[in-house]
Design an enzyme around this catalytic site. Structure first.
Site, PDB file in Angstrom:
ATOM      1  N   ARG A   1       0.846  -1.192   0.000  1.00  0.00           N
ATOM      2  CA  ARG A   1       0.000   0.000   0.000  1.00  0.00           C
ATOM      3  C   ARG A   1       0.881   1.241   0.000  1.00  0.00           C
ATOM      4  NH1 ARG A   1      -5.305   0.651   2.021  1.00  0.00           N
ATOM      5  NH2 ARG A   1      -5.873   2.809   2.351  1.00  0.00           N
TER       6      ARG A   1
ATOM      7  N   SER B   1      -9.718  10.517  16.038  1.00  0.00           N
ATOM      8  CA  SER B   1     -10.154   9.429  16.904  1.00  0.00           C
ATOM      9  C   SER B   1      -9.072   9.053  17.905  1.00  0.00           C
ATOM     10  CB  SER B   1     -10.526   8.210  16.048  1.00  0.00           C
ATOM     11  OG  SER B   1     -10.838   7.090  16.855  1.00  0.00           O
TER      12      SER B   1
ATOM     13  N   GLN C   1      -5.884  -0.577  19.358  1.00  0.00           N
ATOM     14  CA  GLN C   1      -5.312  -1.818  18.832  1.00  0.00           C
ATOM     15  C   GLN C   1      -3.803  -1.663  18.632  1.00  0.00           C
ATOM     16  OE1 GLN C   1      -6.825  -4.531  18.663  1.00  0.00           O
ATOM     17  NE2 GLN C   1      -5.818  -5.884  17.202  1.00  0.00           N
TER      18      GLN C   1
ATOM     19  N   GLU D   1       0.519   0.596   9.833  1.00  0.00           N
ATOM     20  CA  GLU D   1       1.197   1.813   9.378  1.00  0.00           C
ATOM     21  C   GLU D   1       0.259   3.018   9.393  1.00  0.00           C
ATOM     22  OE1 GLU D   1       3.672   3.605   5.540  1.00  0.00           O
ATOM     23  OE2 GLU D   1       3.459   1.430   5.774  1.00  0.00           O
TER      24      GLU D   1
END
Length: 294
Positions: free
Chosen positions: A53, A67, A75, A95
């Site tokens: 990605r 957030s 997590q 990442e």
């Protein structure tokens, strides 16, 4: 050939075990037993240079950063020891959280250290990308194709480990049979996956795709038009319609497995299989796959 075989078998653990480490959406992250984790300064964390990605949308990162400012990083990131820098770690999964945490100006992050090989790191990176909700159907299909080509996973194994139906994976893999320009239309949202699957049976998929864009055709419209006779008066779907359901299902399975269009012409006790490839690279992959069957 020997290197490829080693790469496909060199995982050292099952796909389900890898999935347990890269579970991105735990149902009750606070209630579930937490694995041993540690906190590492951001500057000692580095992204995986082979991460497939490459694009991270700024707007999505800003939303994630907001957030994180409110709730923190719930997590933990999955990391491994950096292969060349002492006291540094390479990010295996997470990442986006690392990048968003920099925007949120955090100083350290929770991580879980795992002993992964280079092959496993790449596999987990692909799995993590597939689990991302913002992937378009073509990107998801390419992720499945990578897992099958590079690591030898079957559709059944992927379906079980990723909690997807086998038909979902097979239908997405069929999208890779589209011409490159139609794949671009699917990638940028001008076509839906339903449109694209219907176009695969059309005599003139490019012309029909243009009508989808200009006239706003529904998937049902495309399916109906794909079955119409072409200019020569013949019905391109007529030959397929005379085949029994088992033959058509086998054609779909082989097409999904190879990423190429497969046609079966069964006559009595014999027949022939036709495989269409679009490039010399496809032909080379097909030859390698057939050579491996011996």
């Amino acid at each position: 050939m020997s290197d490829k075989k080693t790469d496909r078998r060199g995982l050292g653990r099952g796909l389900s075990a890898l999935m347990a480490d890269v579970n991105l959406n735990p149902k009750e992250p606070e209630a579930a037993p937490r694995r041993a984790e540690m906190r590492v300064p951001l500057e000692r964390l580095e992204p995986n240079p082979d991460q497939p990605r490459r694009t991270f949308e700024p707007e999505a990162l800003e939303e994630l950063a907001a957030s994180i400012r409110e709730k923190g990083v719930i997590q933990p990131l999955i990391v491994r020891k950096h292969p060349s820098k002492p006291d540094h770690y390479e990010i295996v999964a997470g990442e986006r959280r690392w990048r968003a945490s920099q925007i949120a100006q955090l100083h350290e992050l929770p991580v879980i250290v795992r002993d992964f090989s280079d092959t496993e790191v790449l596999e987990i990176a692909i799995i993590e990308n597939i689990q991302r909700a913002e992937l378009n159907p073509l990107e998801e299909a390419l992720g499945y194709r990578q897992l099958m080509d590079r690591f030898g996973h079957t559709q059944e194994r992927l379906a079980e480990a990723l909690s997807k139906s086998r038909s979902h994976i097979a239908n997405l893999l069929r999208l890779l049979q589209l011409p490159d320009d139609l794949q671009d239309m699917l990638r940028d949202g001008r076509l839906t996956a339903g449109h694209a699957r219907a176009l695969l049976t059309a005599d003139d998929p490019r012309g029909l795709a243009a009508q989808v864009v200009s006239r706003g055709l529904s998937v049902r419209d495309v399916e109906r038009l794909a079955k119409k006779p072409n200019k020569n008066g013949s019905k391109p779907a007529e030959k397929a319609s005379t085949k029994d359901a088992d033959t058509r299902a086998l054609e779909a399975d082989l097409s999904a497995a190879t990423g190429m269009k497969v046609q079966i012409d069964h006559r009595g006790e014999g027949g022939q299989i036709s495989i269409s490839y679009k490039s010399l690279d496809d032909l080379d992959l097909l030859c390698q796959a057939l050579s491996g069957l011996r």
